[in-house]
Design a protein around this motif. Sequence first.
Motif, short mmCIF file in Angstrom:
data_model
loop_
_atom_site.label_atom_id
_atom_site.label_comp_id
_atom_site.label_asym_id
_atom_site.label_seq_id
_atom_site.Cartn_x
_atom_site.Cartn_y
_atom_site.Cartn_z
N LEU B 66 5.58 19.75 12.79
CA LEU B 66 4.76 19.07 13.96
C LEU B 66 5.34 18.03 14.78
O LEU B 66 5.13 17.76 15.42
N GLY B 67 6.69 17.75 13.92
CA GLY B 67 7.68 16.74 14.71
C GLY B 67 7.69 15.14 14.21
O GLY B 67 8.01 14.03 14.76
N TYR B 68 5.86 15.20 12.95
CA TYR B 68 6.20 13.78 13.21
C TYR B 68 7.52 13.00 12.17
O TYR B 68 8.20 13.92 11.35
N ASN B 69 7.45 11.73 12.08
CA ASN B 69 8.09 11.26 11.42
C ASN B 69 7.63 11.03 10.00
O ASN B 69 6.45 9.72 10.08
N VAL B 70 8.10 11.59 8.90
CA VAL B 70 7.61 11.07 7.71
C VAL B 70 8.72 10.81 6.55
O VAL B 70 9.68 10.97 6.49
N ALA B 71 8.33 9.59 6.12
CA ALA B 71 9.12 8.95 4.98
C ALA B 71 7.80 9.15 3.35
O ALA B 71 6.84 9.19 3.42
N PHE B 72 9.01 9.33 2.51
CA PHE B 72 8.36 9.10 1.17
C PHE B 72 8.22 7.86 0.33
O PHE B 72 9.50 7.36 0.92
N THR B 73 7.19 7.46 0.12
CA THR B 73 7.29 5.84 -0.64
C THR B 73 7.04 5.06 -1.87
O THR B 73 5.87 6.49 -2.42
N GLU B 74 7.69 5.42 -2.83
CA GLU B 74 7.45 5.03 -4.03
C GLU B 74 6.23 3.90 -4.54
O GLU B 74 6.08 2.94 -3.84
N VAL B 75 4.78 4.40 -4.43
CA VAL B 75 3.39 3.47 -4.55
C VAL B 75 3.62 3.38 -6.72
O VAL B 75 3.88 4.24 -7.83
N ILE B 76 2.61 2.25 -6.93
CA ILE B 76 1.53 2.56 -8.34
C ILE B 76 0.85 2.86 -8.46
O ILE B 76 -0.05 2.20 -7.28
N ALA B 77 -0.17 3.50 -9.12
CA ALA B 77 -1.45 3.15 -9.46
C ALA B 77 -2.03 2.53 -10.30
O ALA B 77 -1.48 2.71 -11.51
N VAL B 78 -3.18 1.59 -10.70
CA VAL B 78 -3.09 0.36 -11.31
C VAL B 78 -4.83 1.43 -11.40
O VAL B 78 -5.72 1.13 -10.66
N GLY B 79 -4.46 1.32 -12.89
CA GLY B 79 -6.79 1.88 -13.19
C GLY B 79 -7.21 0.32 -13.11
O GLY B 79 -6.77 -0.96 -13.57
N MET B 80 -8.27 -0.33 -12.32
CA MET B 80 -9.18 -1.53 -12.34
C MET B 80 -10.40 -1.18 -12.94
O MET B 80 -10.98 -0.02 -12.89
N GLU B 81 -11.23 -2.77 -13.87
CA GLU B 81 -12.36 -2.61 -14.57
C GLU B 81 -13.14 -2.18 -12.84
O GLU B 81 -12.75 -2.66 -11.94
#
Lengths: 426, 143
Positions: B66-81
């Motif tokens: 569709l012409g969007y500028n898309v980037a991959f970024t590395e993130v992390i997901a942390v389990g919280m209480e």
Amino acid sequence: MEEMPRAEIERHQYRLLKALVYKLYSFSPFYHERMKARGVHPDDIRSLADVRKLPFMVKSDLRDNYPDKLFIADQDDVARYHVSSGTTGKPTVVGYTQNDLSNWTLSLARALTSCGLGRGDVIQVSYGYGLFTGGLGLHYGAERIGASVLPTSVGNTERQIELMQDLRATAIACTPSYLLHMGEVAEKMGISIKDDTELRAGILGAEPWTEQMRQRIESWLGIKAYNIYGTSELSGPMFCECTEQKGIHIWGDLALVEVLDPETGETVAPGETGELTITMLQKEAMPMIRYRVGDLSSVDYDPCPCGRTHPRLQRITGRVDDMLIIRGINVFPSQIEHALMAIPEVGEHFQIVVDRKGALDDMLIRIEVRKEAFSDKITDLMLIRRKVEGRLRNALNVAAEVELVEAGSLPRFEGKSKKVVDRRVL
Amino acid sequence: MPAECMIRQISVFSENKPGKLASIAKALQEGGVNILAFSIAEADGFGVVRAIVNKPEIAYRELTRLGYNVAFTEVIAVGMEDRPGGLYEIADLLGGASLNIEYAYAYSGKEGAVLILRVDNPADAIARIQAGGRRCLPSSVFQ
């Protein structure tokens, strides 16, 4: 002819000019009147420099004499008409005798040869065919040098790219903005013009563009991009750079170029920038003498490293009439392009929106961030924006606001691009 | 292992205009892509839509088409209480180690409360979090 010593070219030009002035004095009521009003007679032209005694012609002369009152050839002898689009006013009509057409073709044949094209090349002509001079002009020029012509005209871009591939086009003639558009469409089709086609040269013109744009086109598309110049009043596209890419060769046997101070009409010092004024030395149907083209540039009279001796027109830096006045400061769109294209994060397309907020002019430059420069971090994007604003302020001496827009969202143009939107109501 | 805890987030440049989010969401729906977490960061006139999706490659392809500028970024997901102080514990682990959080967003789902983080040095952050007795979710949970 192309390597004739400068003095000989000028002698030849003088003879042509002298004959032209006598002819016009006798056959053009319009120019006869003009000369009388200025108190000049053909006998007063005793050297090439005496061209300065002659009256000017301007765009409005063509409009005021619509459709063909400036023609001096009989209608029987007119072989073709072209008509300007009239986007900036009433349309203007130009006409050609057979000799005019053959000189036009000759001029382009020399031009195309000088940028290394000839028999064996497949030249795709993606300028508009029809009333616009670009398509047919390049078409006949390309045929004359023995190239194979692919007359695609503008539009239907995907098909153009397929044909470019299938028929192994080696050169394309179109506006620089259309070539950029083609590059993008090709990428969407999964085709790289650089790697998947035979294209090696672009003959680009009909709108102002910059050296920075050339570098981008060349490295992105893997071609040599040559600057071509002309306007319908001169016949159409006429003159082009050679493989040296050091200015556009203006064939002296066809055209006499002057560079004038736009305010005073006086000749500027050699090498200085001014308004291009061109006398067509051999046009028959509709002669143009000292026609003020309105483009600003300079001319280099030194011989080109390629050996050709004709004057070389440098980059057009603007038009007398496309100058924007922003808060009292003169700004040319080409300056903006120049500044933007030097910033790697900025895409090739941009738009200049001028508005008035209260009593103040407000200039907004809308740019597309290049895919490679897109960052997930807002701070990086804001940094790009600030960098562009800073560069523009340095280049223009006036502040401009910058807006980052989505890639592909700014208008693309198949013919001449319109980069300025002026919303000021004056 | 830090590598399996690196999650590919998609980031999309979007102008701040009505209908933009709908257009992005529609493209993902048409590609059969499920959004697991997302946030919008806004600036003057534009924004960045960030999302964790189950099929990042398809999302990338659909949006790019569709012409969007898309980037991959590395993130992390942390389990919280999922209780008062849950976020504090994570933030304090990273702050204590002088690890800066670029941005963060959170959701509460099947795996409990989850904090998505972009940090300058994810490997260090993962080590700190694990040493502090908290869990970094592997990318297999999402993708």
